[in-house]
Scaffold this active site. Structure first.
Site, PDB file in Angstrom:
ATOM      1  N   THR A 195       3.096  -6.200  23.418  1.00  0.00           N
ATOM      2  CA  THR A 195       2.141  -5.075  23.413  1.00  0.00           C
ATOM      3  C   THR A 195       0.813  -5.477  22.754  1.00  0.00           C
ATOM      4  O   THR A 195       0.315  -4.814  21.855  1.00  0.00           O
ATOM      5  CB  THR A 195       2.743  -3.841  22.697  1.00  0.00           C
ATOM      6  OG1 THR A 195       3.164  -4.260  21.390  1.00  0.00           O
ATOM      7  CG2 THR A 195       3.910  -3.284  23.458  1.00  0.00           C
ATOM      8  N   GLU A 209      -2.408  -4.629  13.666  1.00  0.00           N
ATOM      9  CA  GLU A 209      -1.399  -5.545  14.214  1.00  0.00           C
ATOM     10  C   GLU A 209      -1.924  -6.245  15.470  1.00  0.00           C
ATOM     11  O   GLU A 209      -1.647  -7.423  15.695  1.00  0.00           O
ATOM     12  CB  GLU A 209      -0.111  -4.785  14.524  1.00  0.00           C
ATOM     13  CG  GLU A 209       1.051  -5.668  14.937  1.00  0.00           C
ATOM     14  CD  GLU A 209       2.348  -4.881  15.061  1.00  0.00           C
ATOM     15  OE1 GLU A 209       3.196  -4.992  14.163  1.00  0.00           O
ATOM     16  OE2 GLU A 209       2.523  -4.151  16.055  1.00  0.00           O
ATOM     17  N   ILE A 268      -0.108   4.946  -0.055  1.00  0.00           N
ATOM     18  CA  ILE A 268      -1.176   5.945  -0.063  1.00  0.00           C
ATOM     19  C   ILE A 268      -0.615   7.284   0.393  1.00  0.00           C
ATOM     20  O   ILE A 268       0.243   7.342   1.289  1.00  0.00           O
ATOM     21  CB  ILE A 268      -2.348   5.447   0.805  1.00  0.00           C
ATOM     22  CG1 ILE A 268      -2.952   4.230   0.077  1.00  0.00           C
ATOM     23  CG2 ILE A 268      -3.399   6.528   1.016  1.00  0.00           C
ATOM     24  CD1 ILE A 268      -3.911   3.418   0.823  1.00  0.00           C
ATOM     25  N   ASP A 318       4.623  -4.074   4.492  1.00  0.00           N
ATOM     26  CA  ASP A 318       4.702  -2.614   4.549  1.00  0.00           C
ATOM     27  C   ASP A 318       5.520  -2.120   3.355  1.00  0.00           C
ATOM     28  O   ASP A 318       6.385  -2.846   2.857  1.00  0.00           O
ATOM     29  CB  ASP A 318       5.429  -2.185   5.829  1.00  0.00           C
ATOM     30  CG  ASP A 318       4.464  -1.920   6.973  1.00  0.00           C
ATOM     31  OD1 ASP A 318       3.291  -2.294   6.868  1.00  0.00           O
ATOM     32  OD2 ASP A 318       4.917  -1.323   7.978  1.00  0.00           O
ATOM     33  N   VAL A 319       5.325  -0.870   2.976  1.00  0.00           N
ATOM     34  CA  VAL A 319       6.055  -0.345   1.825  1.00  0.00           C
ATOM     35  C   VAL A 319       7.297   0.464   2.248  1.00  0.00           C
ATOM     36  O   VAL A 319       8.205   0.666   1.446  1.00  0.00           O
ATOM     37  CB  VAL A 319       5.126   0.504   0.929  1.00  0.00           C
ATOM     38  CG1 VAL A 319       4.831   1.872   1.559  1.00  0.00           C
ATOM     39  CG2 VAL A 319       5.683   0.667  -0.466  1.00  0.00           C
ATOM     40  N   ASP A 349      14.895  -3.841  11.767  1.00  0.00           N
ATOM     41  CA  ASP A 349      15.035  -2.400  11.798  1.00  0.00           C
ATOM     42  C   ASP A 349      16.395  -2.141  12.436  1.00  0.00           C
ATOM     43  O   ASP A 349      16.667  -2.661  13.529  1.00  0.00           O
ATOM     44  CB  ASP A 349      13.898  -1.820  12.669  1.00  0.00           C
ATOM     45  CG  ASP A 349      13.892  -0.305  12.673  1.00  0.00           C
ATOM     46  OD1 ASP A 349      14.992   0.293  12.656  1.00  0.00           O
ATOM     47  OD2 ASP A 349      12.791   0.269  12.697  1.00  0.00           O
ATOM     48  N   PHE A 388       0.855  -1.190   0.000  1.00  0.00           N
ATOM     49  CA  PHE A 388       0.000   0.000   0.000  1.00  0.00           C
ATOM     50  C   PHE A 388       0.883   1.230   0.000  1.00  0.00           C
ATOM     51  O   PHE A 388       1.788   1.340   0.829  1.00  0.00           O
ATOM     52  CB  PHE A 388      -0.915   0.003   1.234  1.00  0.00           C
ATOM     53  CG  PHE A 388      -1.997  -1.026   1.145  1.00  0.00           C
ATOM     54  CD1 PHE A 388      -1.702  -2.376   1.322  1.00  0.00           C
ATOM     55  CD2 PHE A 388      -3.299  -0.661   0.859  1.00  0.00           C
ATOM     56  CE1 PHE A 388      -2.690  -3.339   1.213  1.00  0.00           C
ATOM     57  CE2 PHE A 388      -4.308  -1.619   0.748  1.00  0.00           C
ATOM     58  CZ  PHE A 388      -3.997  -2.964   0.927  1.00  0.00           C
TER      59      PHE A 388
HETATM   60  C1  4GW Z   1       1.175   8.959  10.103  1.00  0.00           C
HETATM   61  O1  4GW Z   1       1.054  10.071   9.697  1.00  0.00           O
HETATM   62  C2  4GW Z   1       1.066   7.832   9.200  1.00  0.00           C
HETATM   63  S1  4GW Z   1       0.733   7.959   7.586  1.00  0.00           S
HETATM   64  C3  4GW Z   1       1.230   6.540   9.533  1.00  0.00           C
HETATM   65  C4  4GW Z   1       1.068   5.644   8.472  1.00  0.00           C
HETATM   66  C5  4GW Z   1       0.787   6.287   7.321  1.00  0.00           C
HETATM   67  C6  4GW Z   1       0.578   5.660   6.021  1.00  0.00           C
HETATM   68  C7  4GW Z   1       0.733   4.280   5.900  1.00  0.00           C
HETATM   69  C8  4GW Z   1       0.297   6.428   4.849  1.00  0.00           C
HETATM   70  O2  4GW Z   1       0.143   7.652   4.869  1.00  0.00           O
HETATM   71  N1  4GW Z   1       0.208   5.780   3.650  1.00  0.00           N
HETATM   72  C9  4GW Z   1       0.370   4.425   3.555  1.00  0.00           C
HETATM   73  O3  4GW Z   1       0.322   3.883   2.445  1.00  0.00           O
HETATM   74  N2  4GW Z   1       0.597   3.677   4.689  1.00  0.00           N
HETATM   75  C10 4GW Z   1       0.718   2.219   4.557  1.00  0.00           C
HETATM   76  O4  4GW Z   1       0.545   1.584   5.809  1.00  0.00           O
HETATM   77  C11 4GW Z   1       2.100   1.836   4.059  1.00  0.00           C
HETATM   78  O5  4GW Z   1       2.039   0.658   3.297  1.00  0.00           O
HETATM   79  C12 4GW Z   1       2.836   1.583   5.353  1.00  0.00           C
HETATM   80  O6  4GW Z   1       3.993   0.788   5.175  1.00  0.00           O
HETATM   81  C13 4GW Z   1       1.749   0.903   6.156  1.00  0.00           C
HETATM   82  C14 4GW Z   1       1.940   0.957   7.670  1.00  0.00           C
HETATM   83  O7  4GW Z   1       2.331   2.246   8.090  1.00  0.00           O
HETATM   84  P1  4GW Z   1       3.819   2.483   8.621  1.00  0.00           P
HETATM   85  O8  4GW Z   1       4.766   1.727   7.782  1.00  0.00           O
HETATM   86  O9  4GW Z   1       4.068   3.956   8.698  1.00  0.00           O
HETATM   87  O10 4GW Z   1       3.714   1.858  10.079  1.00  0.00           O
HETATM   88  P2  4GW Z   1       4.986   1.408  10.952  1.00  0.00           P
HETATM   89  O11 4GW Z   1       5.699   2.626  11.436  1.00  0.00           O
HETATM   90  O12 4GW Z   1       4.344   0.658  12.057  1.00  0.00           O
HETATM   91  O13 4GW Z   1       5.884   0.558  10.140  1.00  0.00           O
HETATM   92 MN    MN Z   2       6.282   0.294   8.180  1.00  0.00          MN
END
Ligand code: 4GW
Ligand code: MN
Length: 364
Positions: free
Chosen positions: A249, A307, A127, A215-216, A330, A125
């Site tokens: 968590t 999650e 976005i 995740d992207v 990470d 994704f």
């Molecule tokens: C805060 O402002 C945001 S925006 C947190 C997630 C956002 C977001 C996430 C976004 O704006 N657009 C998007 O495509 N995503 C998708 O959700 C994307 O594939 C991303 O890898 C996934 C999960 O969000 P993340 O990677 O930021 O989460 P963490 O930090 O837990 O890896």
């Molecule tokens: Mn991520």
């Protein structure tokens, strides 16, 4: 008065009643066998026919089930007293392998998978601002992800025109799919469950054998191949691989559908890398989406969004394979001894630029 009469009557007619019963049983049995038109008989014969058709199908399957036969292969054989890894757990108590470097023979797995003639679907994704991650993600995937196999990259985005034109090898394809964006980032993250379940039914089931959902904001840094594939798999979160249950968590509020009591759970799984066969991923994403919506209806949101729901699902639907943190690392967690490879790495985010609002945490 009549007691004696009645007794006499029964004494005399008993043999008659006996013969009558015998005769009627005989005739009933005869008609049962012969009368094709009897409704009960018809019902029974339909049942028998379906049963025999079913077992015929099963027999057909026996003869037509695809055979996987390996060619001659030369390799060092496994040894009972020489476990491939002695420093880490390589199998769960429910006999699911935990995939670590050095614990598998890739040549055997590749050959087995090739003969299945399947395509792997990778969902990502991107976005809003997250489209910036696509270029590096796709380029590194071409170098390390399922090399030598057929892959469909399903890129869900609100901006299909921003999907970069990365050259992919033969048998591989980038498929941009337009989806709406949501104003809250939590919603973007959680709606992945709904979208994956919807597309599994509409499209993936007809196009791919396995789905890998990641995740992207990541880059491939080393081999990630067919060793990850199984009916249902997830990755051990890099922040909790050695943690006790109480430190996980999980969602601990018991009015959420994601609630897990203190004395349950096996691992803390990452939301950023799961997958399986399309039917199993469909079941998982559908159930997680329903749980998310049930929480929403009660104005609840689980502590780590999808999650948390994923972790709840895996308490009661054990994964058939588990990926070690090699598959989701990470660099903030350093480089511990047991980690022989860092295959899929989080790309550091400039939170101020890329995100609208999110406290820095260690969810992957
Ligand atoms: C805060 O402002 C945001 S925006 C947190 C997630 C956002 C977001 C996430 C976004 O704006 N657009 C998007 O495509 N995503 C998708 O959700 C994307 O594939 C991303 O890898 C996934 C999960 O969000 P993340 O990677 O930021 O989460 P963490 O930090 O837990 O890896
Ligand atoms: Mn991520």
């Amino acid at each position: 008065m009549d007691r004696t009469r009645i007794r006499v009557f029964f004494k005399c007619s008993a043999p008659l009643i006996f013969w009558l019963c015998l005769l009627s049983t005989f005739f009933l049995g005869f008609f049962w066998q012969t009368s094709e038109g009897h409704w009960l008989n018809r019902g029974i014969s339909i049942l028998c026919e379906t049963q025999s058709r079913l077992s015929r199908n099963k027999t057909d399957l026996l003869d037509n089930s695809p055979e996987i036969e390996l060619p001659r292969m030369v390799y060092t054989k496994a040894h009972i007293f020489k476990p491939l890894r002695t420093d880490v757990l390589t199998v769960t108590p429910w006999f699911a392998p935990i995939v670590w470097e050095g614990s598998y023979n890739l040549d055997i797995l590749n050959e087995q998978f090739r003969q299945k003639n399947m395509t792997v679907g990778l969902t990502i994704f991107a976005i809003k601002k997250y489209v910036v991650f696509l270029q590096r993600f796709l380029e590194t995937a071409e170098t390390y992800f399922m090399v030598g196999h057929r892959v469909k990259y399903y890129v869900f985005t609100d901006r299909p025109e921003a999907v970069p034109n990365v050259t992919v090898k033969d048998g591989r394809e980038i498929v941009p799919l337009k989806v709406q964006n949501y104003s809250r980032w939590q919603e973007i993250s959680m709606r992945r469950m709904e979208i994956i379940s919807y597309f599994s039914k509409q499209r993936f089931i007809n196009e791919v054998g396995f789905l890998v959902c990641v995740d992207v904001d990541m880059r491939f840094n080393d081999h990630v191949g067919v060793e990850i594939l199984s009916e249902l798999f997830d990755t051990i979160h890099p922040g909790f691989y050695a943690s006790e249950r109480k430190a996980f968590t999980y969602e601990r509020r018991n009015n959420s559908k994601a609630f897990i009591p203190q004395d349950e759970g096996d691992f803390y799984y990452a939301g950023g890398f799961f997958g399986g066969t399309v039917d199993k991923v469909y079941q998982l994403t559908k159930k997680c989406h329903e749980a998310i919506m049930a929480d929403k209806n009660r104005s609840m949101e689980a502590i780590w969004q999808e999650e948390s729901h994923l972790n709840k699902y895996f308490v009661y639907h054990k994964p058939t394979k588990i990926l070690s943190p090699e598959y989701l690392w990470d660099n903030n967690f350093g480089s511990p001894q047991f980690l022989k490879k860092k295959r899929f790495l989080a790309v550091p985010k400039n939170h101020a630029v890329i995100r609208n609002r999110r406290n820095s945490h260690l969810k992957c």
